[in-house]
Design an enzyme around this catalytic site. Structure first.
Site, mmCIF file in Angstrom:
data_model
loop_
_atom_site.group_PDB
_atom_site.id
_atom_site.type_symbol
_atom_site.label_atom_id
_atom_site.label_comp_id
_atom_site.label_asym_id
_atom_site.label_seq_id
_atom_site.Cartn_x
_atom_site.Cartn_y
_atom_site.Cartn_z
ATOM 1 N N ASP A 12 17.436 82.333 -55.206
ATOM 2 C CA ASP A 12 16.970 81.177 -54.398
ATOM 3 C C ASP A 12 18.182 80.269 -54.648
ATOM 4 O OD1 ASP A 12 15.449 78.824 -53.858
ATOM 5 O OD2 ASP A 12 14.650 78.672 -55.782
ATOM 6 N N LYS A 73 24.351 72.341 -50.190
ATOM 7 C CA LYS A 73 23.353 73.005 -49.139
ATOM 8 C C LYS A 73 22.799 72.233 -47.982
ATOM 9 C CE LYS A 73 19.114 74.456 -50.030
ATOM 10 N NZ LYS A 73 18.110 75.161 -50.576
ATOM 11 N N GLU A 174 11.623 79.770 -48.484
ATOM 12 C CA GLU A 174 10.884 79.636 -49.833
ATOM 13 C C GLU A 174 9.523 79.567 -49.982
ATOM 14 O OE1 GLU A 174 13.099 76.148 -50.733
ATOM 15 O OE2 GLU A 174 14.980 76.764 -51.183
ATOM 16 N N ASP A 196 5.267 73.834 -51.512
ATOM 17 C CA ASP A 196 6.805 73.703 -51.745
ATOM 18 C C ASP A 196 7.135 72.291 -52.046
ATOM 19 O OD1 ASP A 196 9.529 74.026 -52.191
ATOM 20 O OD2 ASP A 196 10.028 75.068 -50.390
#
Length: 199
Positions: A12, A73, A174, A196
């Site tokens: 992840d 990211k 995800e 999420d």
């Protein structure tokens, strides 16, 4: 945990933290470091040509912030002329520079790295932690990314995996990963909603 020659690794690659899990005999196992940490800050630090990742990088960056980076990211596939760039530079405390292709790069000291270069260090750290514990290379690595990631961001993530020399065949959302993981634990047909909430 018994060593095995055949297993799959899931990473992840989170914005705030990253985590690693292995699937053995159909069941997931979270990877821990020597301090029993199961999640690691998505931070890197580079000094004298050496990289640090995770908790060590987070601590080192406090003393020399210009040599470290965090939550890179968010810069994956981002153009330098984007309206988000100055906001992110301020929020993350990063020196962001323009690369030749018009995308964002990160300056650490006198060196400039792409977000993929930095993500590759996180992925390599994850891979090395797995190899150290299992004494073997996984047959496949699956990386999760946010559902909002566009083609450029997914391409940058795939490039990071290539730079880290990981056998990554799949990059999945995800929320999709969460739904799949839940589905592995139930036997009856059902509909599931996954929220999420992010970092």
């Amino acid at each position: 945990m018994a060593k095995t020659a055949s297993f799959v690794v899931g990473i992840d690659l989170g914005t705030t933290n990253f985590a690693i899990s292995v699937i053995i005999n159909g069941r997931p196992h979270m990877i821990e470091d020597a301090q029993q940490n199961r999640t690691f800050p998505s931070a890197v630090f580079r000094k004298d040509g050496q990289w640090q990742v995770g908790h060590a990088a987070k601590v080192a960056r406090l003393k020399e912030p210009h040599l470290g980076a965090y939550a890179v990211k968010r810069l994956m596939g981002l153009r330098f002329d984007s309206e988000e760039r100055p906001i992110l530079a301020d929020a993350l405390g990063l020196t962001i520079v323009a690369l030749e292709d018009g995308l964002c790069g990160v300056q650490l000291g006198e060196e400039v790295f792409t977000p993929s270069d930095i993500a590759a260090q996180i992925l390599q750290f994850s891979f090395d932690l797995v190899k150290k514990q299992f004494g073997a290379n996984p047959e496949e690595v699956v990386i999760t990314v946010p559902a909002y990631f566009n083609h450029a961001q997914r391409k940058a993530t795939k490039l990071a995996a290539e730079k880290a020399k990981l056998p990554c065949q799949r990059i999945i959302n995800e929320p999709t990963a969460a739904a799949i993981a839940y589905g592995m634990r139930v036997s009856q047909q059902s509909k599931v909603v996954v929220f999420d909430l992010g970092g």
